[in-house]
Design a protein around this motif. Structure first.
Motif, short mmCIF file in Angstrom:
data_model
loop_
_atom_site.label_atom_id
_atom_site.label_comp_id
_atom_site.label_asym_id
_atom_site.label_seq_id
_atom_site.Cartn_x
_atom_site.Cartn_y
_atom_site.Cartn_z
N GLU A 171 -65.49 7.31 54.70
CA GLU A 171 -65.53 6.98 53.02
C GLU A 171 -66.80 6.15 52.65
OE1 GLU A 171 -62.89 7.54 50.59
OE2 GLU A 171 -62.44 9.26 51.88
N ASN A 172 -66.81 6.31 51.36
CA ASN A 172 -68.01 5.45 50.80
C ASN A 172 -67.51 4.18 50.40
OD1 ASN A 172 -70.16 4.36 49.36
ND2 ASN A 172 -70.33 6.07 47.96
N THR B 192 -68.79 1.98 48.66
CA THR B 192 -69.43 1.55 47.46
C THR B 192 -69.22 2.58 46.27
OG1 THR B 192 -71.54 2.23 48.26
CG2 THR B 192 -70.92 -0.16 48.41
N GLU B 193 -68.32 3.41 46.69
CA GLU B 193 -68.08 4.67 45.75
C GLU B 193 -67.94 4.15 44.22
OE1 GLU B 193 -65.66 7.72 46.98
OE2 GLU B 193 -65.20 7.93 44.70
N TYR B 194 -68.54 4.73 43.32
CA TYR B 194 -68.23 4.57 41.89
C TYR B 194 -67.05 5.77 41.42
CZ TYR B 194 -69.27 3.87 36.89
OH TYR B 194 -69.16 3.46 35.50
N ASN B 195 -66.19 4.96 41.05
CA ASN B 195 -64.95 5.71 40.92
C ASN B 195 -64.37 5.90 39.41
OD1 ASN B 195 -62.45 7.30 40.95
ND2 ASN B 195 -62.14 6.84 43.25
N ILE B 196 -64.44 6.67 38.72
CA ILE B 196 -63.80 6.59 37.45
C ILE B 196 -62.53 7.81 37.10
CG2 ILE B 196 -65.66 5.39 36.17
CD1 ILE B 196 -66.67 8.24 35.45
N ASP B 197 -62.20 7.85 38.23
CA ASP B 197 -61.04 9.12 38.20
C ASP B 197 -59.92 8.60 37.28
OD1 ASP B 197 -62.47 10.55 39.88
OD2 ASP B 197 -61.05 10.61 41.38
#
Lengths: 326, 188, 420
Positions: free
Chosen positions: A34-35, A37-42
């Motif tokens: 898994e990342n 620092t993921e940018y998640n806007i789900d």
């Protein structure tokens, strides 16, 4: 004896090094860690289906290399500007006419008898037969015209570079500039961080301008006075997300507004007072995701409406989608 | 006598092979020297290909990744509501720490004048994860871009990040134009 | 969660045009009134190209100096201090890149991929040590290679290995070399750099596994001196072969060996050949027969090994990113897995044609098929020659350095009582 043990141990270690390396080398699956620092806007992309009040009734491929602007006339002819050409379609999506222009028109508008094209820094006026009537003088050498609005005698032009709304008569004479920053009068001017700057006539022949940096849609009198505005900056569905939205604006015959936002690719309906009503199409309705790092800055290149209240969406992937109320 | 002959023969063979190897090495050198780069080359990321997967932050051979976020300020919209600075979920606009997107708070924000804000990257804090890059690309102008910082990069023969980059965004570029920033001209 | 949507997009279509139009006047600056001036975007330059040539000059200087120290000066002390310098300069200061060991991959990549252009320093770093070895033996290993130097320091209590163990383990570098060339020639990976065990120490950073491998090797170095050089280093294979034909080479005694046996245990690398007994006619007849036998079975061995390796060419090919990607996409298309890998979703989002990827992957696999035949054949040849070498006895009346395996470290020189 002791030496033999040492040798055996050392050789074993050496072989284990070889084993470790070869195992790592030939382990052929992709690591799916898994990342963190993921940018998640789900979450922001999820839209309650009860809020979707339009459905797609038609789509057609205009058969052009690239599409930029769309406009629909009173008799439901569809005008599309593309790569150094303009094509005219009937309401079924059948091409009826096409003509070439000197360079590509980023936006266009029809007043039912002629077409105004925003080409780079200036406007070109064509009749429906595809003959050039006039080419107007550019307001600013580096200007970039992103939107045109027209009624019977006035043409409003949005120039993203000079951050002005320019009022012309149909002959191309400049009558007025709107948006001159004047702090003494409390006029902040338009904030245009990216080349999206829309102007359109409302249902009551009034002038509406998007101030994208302020996430506002502003109403002006025909003489250029700021009258009212609506719109809030918010990632939530009711507001406009991102640095500069809405990117495109159209008005329905009922006076309702149709907005398209880049980033969270959604098309929404607001009532004439600016109250959020419902969603036409949410994120995921179009191919891909808009992102300025990708070549596709927006997924929707333009919006238009017709007198029946249908919404025409010019998909950046060379597709026209027509939406009607459910 | 026999031995001496043998030694002579061995010497002859040795000399022959030696000349052979020498010629071979020379040939490799000459053949390949026609295909050399005119100058030095360095690793760089193509921002148009980058998908901000976060591997730059973890895959570099250096403790502190040589990949950093670069702010091409010429492209910046100076927005208040910055997609690269603020967390997308924030309901209200404020600049409190919990609203900041950057996991290491490496983006500094400075008020310029109403309604404009200047942003800059505090390089020592930036880990190159690309979170802000993605936010800026989606909601803003894409002025934040991940780049290999040549002050830090040790220019490995085979870049360890390039090997795991899912979008094959890494390539070698001439050292005279070492950045592939969009909206920014390489200056010498 | 739809990863497809999460992973960002690489839509590179014809829409480039729209971007170009924007490109010119895309971002008009805001109209600042407070006299604010826009700062410039900071982009630090890379280390100047001139320093590459400086490195090269230092490298040539070191090679010349070490060769002089070994051949003319015969000074162990000199060799030691130069190796420390090299460790500090090429290792800790230059962070181990680029080194001759790794450069062999640039060379093989360039030889098999005409579109690949390599830096001139890579050629120099590859050719120069071989050239010096051709004249002076493996002096590069003695005092220029930082990888050798770091191990050499740890050789506290070297024990000698049985010659068959040494020969058996000595096969590993050949296989490593073969794989390194295969992977470099197919444009897959530079495995020698990837598994460079000591570069992590030079950079003060590496993955846990690489630190572990480096640590283990240093631990082994205490007892088995220079384990990487002897039993792993692929470049050492080339140096070994070239060194056998070197014009000059370090000798234990400056003049005539007096066979005093003082140097017998001097070499931590088992590279001193002892004098052999007198010629034995009968025995040599048996050996000649055996040699002929081995020479006959070598081609057979090559064929068998080549065939075996070719059976595994797909496993080799899967190291390649494109092949692996194509494989994964094919798999995930078949078995609708819940979460395809990031690489797969990225590829799908890029809009590139999957058929094109498949075709490219197939081409790479084909290259691996041919390559693995060669790899197997090469390994078979090495096996055969190793067997045959046992039958070849060189008659010696003196203690001499083995020109192939000797690192020219000059330790033995200090043991020799003959000084003139």
């Amino acid at each position: 004896m002791k030496q033999k043990v040492i040798i055996g141990f050392a050789v074993l270690l050496l072989l284990s090094v070889v084993f470790l390396i070869s195992r790592d080398l030939f382990n052929s699956s992709f690591k799916s860690d898994e990342n963190p620092t993921e940018y998640n806007i789900d979450n922001l992309k999820k839209i309650d289906s009860a809020l979707i009040c339009y459905k797609e009734i038609m789509q057609f491929d205009p058969g052009m290399e690239q599409v930029y602007g769309i406009s629909v006339s009173e008799n439901n002819s569809i005008f599309i500007s593309g790569n150094r050409q303009v094509a005219i379609f009937n309401s079924n999506g059948t091409k009826t006419k096409t003509f070439t222009t000197d360079s590509s028109a980023h936006c266009l508008i029809t007043d039912n008898n002629s077409i105004y094209l925003g080409i780079g820094n200036h406007i070109e006026h064509y009749n429906l037969a595809g003959e050039k009537i006039s080419s107007w003088k550019a307001y600013s050498e580096n200007g970039f015209i992103t939107s045109v609005a027209v009624n019977k005698e006035i043409v409003y032009v949005a120039d993203a570079e000079s951050k002005r709304i320019l009022k012309y008569n149909t002959k191309g004479e400049l009558l007025l500039e709107i948006g001159q920053k004047d702090t003494s009068k409390g006029i902040e001017g338009f904030i245009i961080p990216s080349p999206y700057f829309e102007v359109t006539f409302g249902a009551y022949n009034d002038l509406w301008v998007v101030n994208p940096g302020k996430h506002r849609i502003e109403n002006y009198s025909l003489s250029g006075e700021h009258q009212s505005s609506w719109g809030v900056a918010s990632m939530q569905l009711e507001g406009f997300a991102g640095c500069c939205n809405p990117a495109h604006l159209a008005v329905l015959p009922t006076g309702e507004f149709v907005t398209y936002e880049k980033g969270l690719d959604r098309i929404k309906i607001y009532d004439p007072t600016g109250k959020f009503i419902c969603v036409v199409a949410g994120p995921g309705s179009f191919k891909g995701e808009s992102d300025f790092h990708c070549t596709q800055a927006t997924l929707v290149n333009d919006l238009a409406t017709d007198l029946n209240g249908n919404i025409y969406v010019l998909d950046a992937y060379n597709l026209v989608r027509v939406y009607a109320k459910k | 006598m026999d031995d001496k002959k043998q030694i002579k023969r061995r010497e002859f063979i040795n000399t022959g092979v030696r000349i052979g190897i020498g010629v071979g090495l020379g040939a490799i050198g000459v053949v390949l020297s026609t295909r050399t780069l005119s100058g030095k080359s360095v690793w760089q990321i193509d921002p148009a290909k980058c998908v901000q997967c976060g591997k730059c932050a973890t895959s570099c051979v250096l403790e502190q990744s040589a990949v950093k976020c670069v702010h091409v300020i010429e492209m910046c919209g100076y927005c208040d509501l910055c997609g690269g600075y603020l967390r997308p979920e924030t309901k209200e606009l404020n600049t409190a720490a919990e609203s900041q997107l950057c996991p290491t708070a490496a983006i500094a924000r400075k008020f310029v004048e109403e309604p404009f804000f200047e942003y800059h990257i505090i390089e020592e804090l930036c880990i190159g994860c690309g979170k802000c890059v993605k936010g800026c690309g989606a909601f803003g102008n894409g002025s934040l871009q991940l780049q290999v910082q040549h002050k830090l990069c040790v220019n490995c023969n085979q870049c360890a990040i390039a090997r795991v980059c899912p979008s094959e965004a890494f390539s070698r570029v001439p050292a005279t134009a070492p950045y592939l920033l969009k909206g920014f001209e390489n200056k010498k | 969660m739809n990863k497809n949507a999460r992973v960002a997009i690489l839509i590179i279509f014809t829409s480039l045009l729209v971007f170009n139009i924007f490109g010119i006047q895309r971002f008009p600056k805001p109209e600042f009134e407070s006299g604010y001036s826009q700062p410039e975007t900071q982009v630090p330059s890379p280390r100047g190209a001139i320093f590459e040539y400086l490195d090269l000059a230092v490298f040539i200087g070191c090679l010349s100096l070490i060769s002089w120290l070994v051949i003319k000066k015969r000074s162990r002390k000199g060799v030691f201090w130069l190796s420390i310098f090299s460790l500090l300069y090429f290792g800790f200061y230059r962070k181990g890149c680029i080194c001759p060991v790794g450069s062999l991959q640039n060379i093989s990549m360039a030889l098999f991929n005409p579109e690949y252009s390599l830096p001139i320093t890579a050629i120099a770093f590859f050719v120069l040590p071989l050239g010096f070895t051709l004249f002076f033996g493996r002096t590069f290993c003695a005092g220029v290679c930082p990888l050798g130097a770091i191990q050499d320091i740890f050789a506290f209590r070297p024990v000698s290995l049985k010659s068959w163990v040494q020969s058996l383990l000595g096969l590993i570098p050949f296989i490593y070399l073969g794989l390194a060339v295969l992977f470099a020639a197919t444009g897959t990976d530079f495995i020698v750099c990837r598994y460079d065990p000591f570069v992590g120490f030079f950079r003060h950073n590496a993955s846990f596994m690489m630190f572990a491998i480096g640590g283990i090797l240093l631990l082994i170095s205490v007892f088995i001196a220079r384990p990487y050089c002897r039993f792993l280093c692929p470049y050492g294979v080339l140096l070994n072969l070239v060194s056998r034909f070197s014009k000059k080479h370090l000798s234990i005694a400056p003049s005539k060996c007096i066979s005093c046996r003082l140097c017998e245990d001097a070499c931590p690398f088992g590279a001193i050949d002892k004098p052999t007994g007198a010629k034995n006619k009968e025995q040599s007849n048996v050996l000649v027969k055996r040699l002929i036998l081995y020479c006959l079975i070598t081609p057979l061995l090559m064929g068998v090994c080549g065939w075996t390796a070719s059976k595994y060419h797909e496993s080799f090919a899967k190291v390649n990113f494109k092949v692996r990607l194509a494989n994964e996409i094919m798999l995930s298309a078949k078995t609708e897995t819940a979460q395809p890998a990031l690489e797969v979703t990225t590829f799908r989002a890029s809009g590139k044609a999957v058929e094109k990827l498949y075709a490219e992957a197939a081409r790479i696999v084909d290259r691996f098929y041919i390559g693995s035949w060669f790899l197997g054949g090469f390994i078979g040849l090495v096996f055969g020659l190793t067997l045959a070498r046992f039958t070849l006895v060189q008659y010696r009346t003196e203690y001499t350095t083995n020109k192939g395996t000797c690192f020219s470290c000059a330790r033995c020189v200090d043991y020799c009582p003959v000084k003139e």
